[in-house]
Scaffold this motif. Structure first.
Motif, mmCIF file in Angstrom:
data_model
loop_
_atom_site.group_PDB
_atom_site.id
_atom_site.type_symbol
_atom_site.label_atom_id
_atom_site.label_comp_id
_atom_site.label_asym_id
_atom_site.label_seq_id
_atom_site.Cartn_x
_atom_site.Cartn_y
_atom_site.Cartn_z
ATOM 1 N N VAL A 1 0.833 -1.202 0.000
ATOM 2 C CA VAL A 1 0.000 0.000 0.000
ATOM 3 C C VAL A 1 0.869 1.253 0.000
ATOM 4 C CG1 VAL A 1 -1.699 1.319 1.308
ATOM 5 C CG2 VAL A 1 -1.932 -1.151 1.117
ATOM 6 N N THR A 2 1.904 1.263 0.816
ATOM 7 C CA THR A 2 2.807 2.414 0.873
ATOM 8 C C THR A 2 3.476 2.639 -0.472
ATOM 9 O OG1 THR A 2 3.239 1.982 3.217
ATOM 10 C CG2 THR A 2 4.799 3.396 2.054
ATOM 11 N N ARG A 3 3.957 1.557 -1.075
ATOM 12 C CA ARG A 3 4.600 1.663 -2.390
ATOM 13 C C ARG A 3 3.631 2.185 -3.440
ATOM 14 N NH1 ARG A 3 5.143 -3.907 -5.005
ATOM 15 N NH2 ARG A 3 2.915 -3.418 -5.197
ATOM 16 N N ASP A 4 2.430 1.588 -3.494
ATOM 17 C CA ASP A 4 1.470 1.981 -4.527
ATOM 18 C C ASP A 4 0.977 3.405 -4.322
ATOM 19 O OD1 ASP A 4 1.816 -0.543 -5.511
ATOM 20 O OD2 ASP A 4 -0.185 -1.284 -5.009
ATOM 21 N N THR A 5 0.784 3.795 -3.065
ATOM 22 C CA THR A 5 0.372 5.174 -2.791
ATOM 23 C C THR A 5 1.435 6.162 -3.259
ATOM 24 O OG1 THR A 5 -0.928 4.464 -0.867
ATOM 25 C CG2 THR A 5 -0.338 6.793 -1.002
ATOM 26 N N ALA A 6 2.693 5.837 -2.998
ATOM 27 C CA ALA A 6 3.781 6.714 -3.442
ATOM 28 C C ALA A 6 3.814 6.802 -4.966
ATOM 29 C CB ALA A 6 5.117 6.192 -2.915
ATOM 30 N N LEU A 7 3.581 5.681 -5.636
ATOM 31 C CA LEU A 7 3.634 5.669 -7.104
ATOM 32 C C LEU A 7 2.539 6.530 -7.719
ATOM 33 C CD1 LEU A 7 4.445 1.906 -7.822
ATOM 34 C CD2 LEU A 7 5.926 3.874 -8.282
ATOM 35 N N VAL A 8 1.326 6.456 -7.177
ATOM 36 C CA VAL A 8 0.225 7.197 -7.793
ATOM 37 C C VAL A 8 0.191 8.655 -7.365
ATOM 38 C CG1 VAL A 8 -1.151 5.092 -7.989
ATOM 39 C CG2 VAL A 8 -1.480 6.581 -6.002
ATOM 40 N N ALA A 9 0.747 8.970 -6.191
ATOM 41 C CA ALA A 9 0.660 10.340 -5.680
ATOM 42 C C ALA A 9 1.864 11.195 -6.025
ATOM 43 C CB ALA A 9 0.477 10.319 -4.159
ATOM 44 N N ALA A 10 2.986 10.569 -6.367
ATOM 45 C CA ALA A 10 4.220 11.337 -6.565
ATOM 46 C C ALA A 10 4.080 12.374 -7.669
ATOM 47 C CB ALA A 10 5.383 10.386 -6.863
ATOM 48 N N ALA A 11 3.622 11.958 -8.848
ATOM 49 C CA ALA A 11 3.547 12.891 -9.983
ATOM 50 C C ALA A 11 2.613 14.067 -9.711
ATOM 51 C CB ALA A 11 3.139 12.151 -11.261
ATOM 52 N N PRO A 12 1.350 13.835 -9.251
ATOM 53 C CA PRO A 12 0.501 15.004 -8.992
ATOM 54 C C PRO A 12 1.034 15.919 -7.902
ATOM 55 C CG PRO A 12 -0.592 12.964 -8.317
ATOM 56 C CD PRO A 12 0.608 12.573 -9.112
ATOM 57 N N LEU A 13 1.730 15.364 -6.905
ATOM 58 C CA LEU A 13 2.304 16.227 -5.864
ATOM 59 C C LEU A 13 3.445 17.070 -6.420
ATOM 60 C CD1 LEU A 13 2.327 13.836 -2.760
ATOM 61 C CD2 LEU A 13 0.781 15.752 -3.230
ATOM 62 N N VAL A 14 4.270 16.472 -7.283
ATOM 63 C CA VAL A 14 5.340 17.237 -7.919
ATOM 64 C C VAL A 14 4.747 18.323 -8.816
ATOM 65 C CG1 VAL A 14 7.224 17.101 -9.607
ATOM 66 C CG2 VAL A 14 7.039 15.381 -7.797
ATOM 67 N N LEU A 15 3.690 17.989 -9.558
ATOM 68 C CA LEU A 15 3.038 18.969 -10.427
ATOM 69 C C LEU A 15 2.427 20.103 -9.609
ATOM 70 C CD1 LEU A 15 1.392 16.463 -12.908
ATOM 71 C CD2 LEU A 15 3.187 18.118 -13.474
ATOM 72 N N ALA A 16 1.856 19.767 -8.452
ATOM 73 C CA ALA A 16 1.316 20.814 -7.575
ATOM 74 C C ALA A 16 2.421 21.751 -7.110
ATOM 75 C CB ALA A 16 0.612 20.175 -6.378
ATOM 76 N N ALA A 17 3.571 21.194 -6.787
ATOM 77 C CA ALA A 17 4.697 22.028 -6.361
ATOM 78 C C ALA A 17 5.156 22.945 -7.489
ATOM 79 C CB ALA A 17 5.849 21.139 -5.893
ATOM 80 N N PHE A 18 5.239 22.408 -8.707
ATOM 81 C CA PHE A 18 5.594 23.246 -9.857
ATOM 82 C C PHE A 18 4.558 24.341 -10.066
ATOM 83 C CE2 PHE A 18 8.622 19.959 -11.268
ATOM 84 C CZ PHE A 18 9.622 20.750 -11.800
ATOM 85 N N GLY A 19 3.290 24.018 -9.789
ATOM 86 C CA GLY A 19 2.241 25.007 -9.984
ATOM 87 C C GLY A 19 2.406 26.242 -9.116
ATOM 88 N N LEU A 20 3.053 26.091 -7.981
ATOM 89 C CA LEU A 20 3.288 27.250 -7.116
ATOM 90 C C LEU A 20 4.243 28.251 -7.755
ATOM 91 C CD1 LEU A 20 3.682 25.388 -3.693
ATOM 92 C CD2 LEU A 20 1.682 26.660 -4.516
#
Length: 213
Positions: free
Chosen positions: A9-28
């Protein structure tokens, strides 16, 4: 939840959430519009984003990975992955055309630069719209496949992801709505992972059941 299942679960959560979180950071840091004074930043930012956009499609791949299905659910899984590929292709095209190319044209195009930049934005917008439609179709298809296997517990994630797709059509990652949209994608995909894990954890305790590897 069993120890090995928690690791998955930890691995899969990291895989699916990493890209949108990075994109959110770029959005700032993403400029609200392309102007001569920010053209260099605009182009450079989209160069960095180029390899990140396709990874957003992992949210359609990971929750269904290793869960073979037949019939309508299997067809929905294949459709979701094809749609994810379509998103990766078209939205990366937007990034290259309306991001990198338009930024360079604005920076070095001279007095007539808008004659080049405007058509680039028009083309990029068309590619981006196609990409978001693919993403929305992928969310719908993946939801069907996940619903067949896990039932209504997947619906909160589906609802959130569909709202995010609607917002994504015109928010890109522009602050603030685009940033919130990316955070929503991270949470929505994570909800799918957790829904699948909760069902798997209960099933692992039943006689004759076999936990997912």
């Amino acid at each position: 939840m069993p120890g090995p299942q928690w690791k998955h679960v930890t691995r899969d959560t990291a895989l699916v959430a990493a890209a949108p979180l990075v994109l959110a950071a770029f959005g700032l840091w993403h400029p609200g519009g392309l102007r001569p004074h920010n053209a260099a930043l605009w182009a450079e930012l989209h160069i960095w984003l180029l390899p990140v956009w396709p990874l957003l499609a992992l949210g359609l791949v990971v929750p269904l990975w290793g869960r073979p299905q037949r019939g309508a659910a299997g067809a929905a899984t294949v459709a979701a992955w094809i749609a994810g590929f379509g998103f990766a292709v078209f939205y990366t095209g937007l990034d290259a055309v309306a991001g990198i190319a338009a930024g360079v044209a604005e920076q070095h195009g001279g007095a007539d630069r808008r004659e080049v930049v405007n058509p680039l934005f028009h083309t990029g917008d068309a590619l981006g719209q196609a990409g978001v439609w693919c993403l929305a179709a992928g969310v719908a298809a993946a939801s069907v496949a996940l619903f067949v296997r896990y039932g209504p517990r997947v619906l909160p994630g589906t609802a959130l992801l569909l709202v995010c797709c609607w917002s994504f059509f015109d928010s890109h990652i522009f602050h603030p709505r685009g940033v919130v949209t990316m955070l929503g994608f991270a949470l929505g995909f994570a909800l799918w992972v957790w829904a699948a894990a909760g069902r798997a954890a209960r099933g692992a305790g039943e006689p004759g059941s076999t936990p997912r590897a």
